[in-house]
Motif scaffolding. Structure first.
Motif, short mmCIF file in Angstrom:
data_model
loop_
_atom_site.label_atom_id
_atom_site.label_comp_id
_atom_site.label_asym_id
_atom_site.label_seq_id
_atom_site.Cartn_x
_atom_site.Cartn_y
_atom_site.Cartn_z
N GLY A 177 124.12 78.17 57.50
CA GLY A 177 123.15 78.72 58.06
C GLY A 177 123.07 78.05 59.73
N LEU A 178 122.33 78.27 60.31
CA LEU A 178 122.44 77.99 61.95
C LEU A 178 121.04 77.56 62.36
CD1 LEU A 178 124.40 77.46 64.16
CD2 LEU A 178 123.72 79.62 65.01
N ILE A 179 120.68 76.18 62.47
CA ILE A 179 119.52 75.67 62.68
C ILE A 179 119.07 75.55 64.27
CG2 ILE A 179 117.80 73.96 62.05
CD1 ILE A 179 119.30 73.51 59.58
N VAL B 166 126.76 69.25 66.01
CA VAL B 166 125.40 69.89 66.83
C VAL B 166 126.06 70.40 68.34
CG1 VAL B 166 123.47 69.27 68.11
CG2 VAL B 166 123.69 68.36 65.71
N ILE B 167 125.57 71.63 68.62
CA ILE B 167 126.04 72.06 69.98
C ILE B 167 124.85 72.01 70.88
CG2 ILE B 167 126.92 74.10 71.40
CD1 ILE B 167 128.87 72.93 69.06
N ASP B 168 125.08 71.28 71.98
CA ASP B 168 123.80 70.93 72.93
C ASP B 168 123.68 72.49 73.62
OD1 ASP B 168 122.09 69.70 74.39
OD2 ASP B 168 123.58 68.29 75.41
N GLU B 169 122.44 72.35 74.41
CA GLU B 169 121.70 73.89 75.13
C GLU B 169 122.78 74.17 76.02
OE1 GLU B 169 120.55 70.71 77.89
OE2 GLU B 169 120.59 70.84 75.74
N ASN B 170 123.56 73.44 76.65
CA ASN B 170 124.56 74.10 77.53
C ASN B 170 125.88 74.44 77.03
OD1 ASN B 170 125.50 71.59 76.70
ND2 ASN B 170 125.39 70.45 78.75
N GLY B 171 125.98 74.30 75.66
CA GLY B 171 127.26 74.93 75.07
C GLY B 171 128.20 74.01 74.90
N LYS B 172 128.03 72.83 75.07
CA LYS B 172 129.03 71.79 74.73
C LYS B 172 128.89 70.86 73.54
CE LYS B 172 130.37 72.23 79.05
NZ LYS B 172 131.63 72.78 79.63
N GLY B 173 129.75 70.32 72.87
CA GLY B 173 129.41 69.92 71.51
C GLY B 173 128.78 68.38 71.81
N LEU B 174 127.72 68.18 71.11
CA LEU B 174 126.99 67.01 71.26
C LEU B 174 127.34 65.80 70.47
CD1 LEU B 174 124.25 65.69 72.57
CD2 LEU B 174 122.93 66.61 70.78
N TRP B 175 127.57 66.21 68.92
CA TRP B 175 128.42 65.14 68.20
C TRP B 175 128.64 66.04 66.79
CZ3 TRP B 175 125.76 65.11 63.22
CH2 TRP B 175 124.41 65.45 63.50
N ARG C 27 114.66 71.27 75.19
CA ARG C 27 115.52 72.34 75.05
C ARG C 27 116.05 72.17 73.90
NH1 ARG C 27 116.01 70.20 80.13
NH2 ARG C 27 117.81 69.24 79.73
N ASP C 28 116.39 73.57 73.30
CA ASP C 28 116.94 73.83 71.81
C ASP C 28 118.25 73.27 71.83
OD1 ASP C 28 114.61 74.27 70.27
OD2 ASP C 28 114.77 76.37 71.01
N GLU C 29 118.84 72.79 70.66
CA GLU C 29 120.06 72.42 70.33
C GLU C 29 120.53 73.43 69.16
OE1 GLU C 29 119.58 70.07 73.20
OE2 GLU C 29 118.72 69.73 71.20
N LEU C 30 121.77 73.71 68.83
CA LEU C 30 122.16 74.36 67.57
C LEU C 30 122.73 73.54 66.55
CD1 LEU C 30 121.24 77.14 67.91
CD2 LEU C 30 122.33 76.50 70.08
N VAL C 31 122.14 73.40 65.52
CA VAL C 31 122.63 72.55 64.62
C VAL C 31 123.53 73.35 63.47
CG1 VAL C 31 122.26 70.96 62.59
CG2 VAL C 31 120.83 70.91 64.48
N MET C 32 124.82 73.33 63.73
CA MET C 32 125.46 74.53 62.87
C MET C 32 125.99 73.91 61.52
SD MET C 32 129.15 74.60 64.76
CE MET C 32 130.27 73.10 64.70
#
Length: 559
Positions: free
Chosen positions: A327-329, A347-356, A338-343
């Motif tokens: 799933g994609l949270i 995690v992908i940050d809201e700006n389309g960069k990898g967070l961790w 601002r929302d991030e994407l927990v894949m």
């Protein structure tokens, strides 16, 4: 006294999340969701929503009349000092039909009709237009009248891109998406066509008001014609994201889907996700993802399908390969509004960069919630499908990926969706539950990593929901709703599709599927704990929107 304090703390927590959210979200214009259910003792339960926009000088009034009466009579009045959002009417008679209406500060805000027949079913039946079983269900207001509609995908058939015997099966028919009102009125049917194989990973869709016109749209993966190979696979042909008008079912816009380029084979490029996120904290965007186990691509689009950013697990993000869940949270993991994407395990940050990224591979179990109340912000709980020498179950800080506690023994293949929920009052925070696919081992941990119990067998995916009047959740499994280790409240029928606060007060409904029928089970237990509608919590609402695009993961409240 301990129970009362816990209740107060629980209510204040939900209030702070729902009303003081940092997101500049355009709220759904919901009605008060009045429902009437017959109880075992012959009385009628009435429940309704408390909305965050309700006035501070709040006064709820319930009026009633039966089929023989012409005048309304007031049977309940609640002010903001006693803001209960449900009521028991003991004065009904078997065989009569009653109409109830709710007034908010003197203004009518909904009505409902109930025929008292002596059967306490505790559910609302939505008849479907055929003897089929729904595969999944979305919940959204398609016509802007404040009431939720129910958008199903049928039939209940699933084939997996994995090619080992017993996994991939030829699609026997095409998927259809159908929209229904609560009374069973069918609004439209959209045929996804033969270019979309009948399986979870081929056919994601979401239902949400992305263009912010007050009416939700349906967004779905689409193709053209019948490009199946002789074996039945779809390996070529154009692929799209389409926008479907929520009132009519008409396709109104389309844009290319993420390409198959760069993926190793059919098993990897046929895995697709779709969700909604408020990347700027103000407006909703669409997020497409392709890939789970190796290469992963992700793209963010605005309401007009203009690209906001594109990301893939290559180059500097090579360590993000294979980290996706099922799933994609959407969640604000770093508390920046601002929302991030927990894949999954990244995690992908809201700006389309990898967070961790954890770099541990694919987790079957993945939940974002305020699991540990002593750790600032949100946490993520994982159960990994990939074999692990240690840490196969763990809770991490959502902002940094730092592990707060881990399961120290080896794990082989943790499976299903597990559970994260506060089901036991004796432990602070939320409990976590996960099991192995190939052995009967099932672990229940506290929020602090204390092993509460090792079970020998049992379901891999219990569905937790608020059902009675205490702060702990109950669970739906094995055809009943019950306390985790105790009382059974209700026997249910049908395959569980979803847990959503879609009607009545802020306890949750259980949506199940039977042949030709969608059932909405709702609690008829009197509650004196006023709680705002859960669908007005941003993270919870995003979680509900995502429940039709991958494996089903129950929505969680934000921080």
């Amino acid at each position: 006294m301990r129970y009362q304090l816990t209740c107060v703390r629980f209510i204040l927590t939900i209030l702070s999340v729902t009303i003081a959210s940092p997101f500049g979200v355009s709220a759904e214009r919901l009605d008060h969701g009045l429902i009437a259910l017959e109880r075992d003792d012959g009385s009628v339960y009435l429940g309704w929503r408390w909305l965050k926009e309700d006035p501070s000088d709040l006064k709820f009034t319930i009026q009633c009349k039966n089929m023989d009466e012409s005048e309304w009579k007031t049977i309940s009045e609640n002010t903001d000092a006693n803001c209960s959002t449900n009521f028991i009417d003991p004065s009904v008679e078997k065989g009569k039909t009653y109409t109830y209406q709710l007034l908010v500060n003197g203004q009518i805000s909904g009505n409902t009709v109930l025929h008292v027949d002596g059967e306490a079913d505790s559910y609302i039946s939505v008849p479907l237009q055929g003897e089929y079983d729904a595969k999944c269900v979305g919940v959204a207001d398609l016509d802007g009248d404040g009431a939720y509609e129910y958008i199903i995908q049928q039939p209940n058939f699933n084939t997996d891109p994995y090619q080992q015997p017993g996994y991939w099966k030829r699609s026997p028919t095409t998927y259809k998406i159908e929209a229904y009102k609560r009374d069973g009125t069918m609004m439209w049917r959209y045929d996804m066509g033969w270019a979309i194989e009948a399986g979870t990973w081929y056919a994601p869709f979401v239902v949400y008001d992305v263009d912010q016109d007050g009416k939700a749209e349906v967004y779905a993966k689409a193709g053209e014609g019948d490009p199946r190979s002789p074996a039945g696979h779809v390996e070529s042909g154009p692929e799209y994201l389409v926008k479907i008008n929520g009132e009519t079912g008409e396709v109104t816009a389309k844009t290319p889907w993420l390409s198959r380029d760069g993926f190793d084979d059919y098993n990897y490029y046929c895995r697709n996700f779709l969700t909604v996120a408020y990347l700027d904290g103000k407006t909703p965007s669409l997020i497409m993802q392709r890939g789970t186990y190796r290469l992963i691509k992700m793209q963010a689009l605005d309401k007009d399908f203009n690209q906001l950013w594109y990301w893939e697990a290559t180059g500097e993000y090579e360590k993000y390969r294979g980290q996706s869940s099922h799933g994609l949270i959407t969640a604000d993991v770093d508390d920046d509004g601002r929302d991030e994407l927990v894949m999954g395990a990244a995690v992908i940050d809201e700006n389309g960069k990898g967070l961790w990224t954890l770099g541990m591979g694919h987790p079957d179990v993945c939940y974002v919630a305020d699991i540990d109340p002593d750790n600032p912000g949100l946490e993520i709980y994982y159960g990994f499908e990939t074999r692990q020498k240690t840490d196969g179950m763990c809770v991490v800080d959502a902002k940094t990926g730092r592990k707060l506690w881990t399961h120290k023994e080896p794990t082989t293949h943790l499976h299903g969706q597990g559970m994260v929920a506060d089901v036991l009052a004796d432990y602070a925070g939320m409990e976590t539950y996960t099991g192995e696919r190939d052995t009967p081992d099932r672990w229940l941990y506290s929020a602090k990593g204390q092993l509460i119990k090792l079970y020998n067998g049992g379901t891999l995916s219990p569905r937790a929901l608020w059902w009675d009047d205490d702060p702990q959740k109950e669970v739906a499994m094995n055809g009943e709703i019950r306390d985790w280790d105790g009382q059974t409240y209700l026997k249910t029928q049908g395959r569980v599709l979803a847990v959503v606060d879609c009607l009545g007060d802020a306890r949750e409904e259980l949506l199940t599927s039977l042949k030709g029928e969608l059932r909405i089970y709702s609690s008829a237990i009197l509650s004196n704990s006023p709680r705002p509608c859960l669908m007005q919590d941003h993270q919870y609402r995003m979680g509900v929107a995502a429940q039709t695009m991958g494996y089903y993961y129950p929505a969680q409240l934000g921080k």
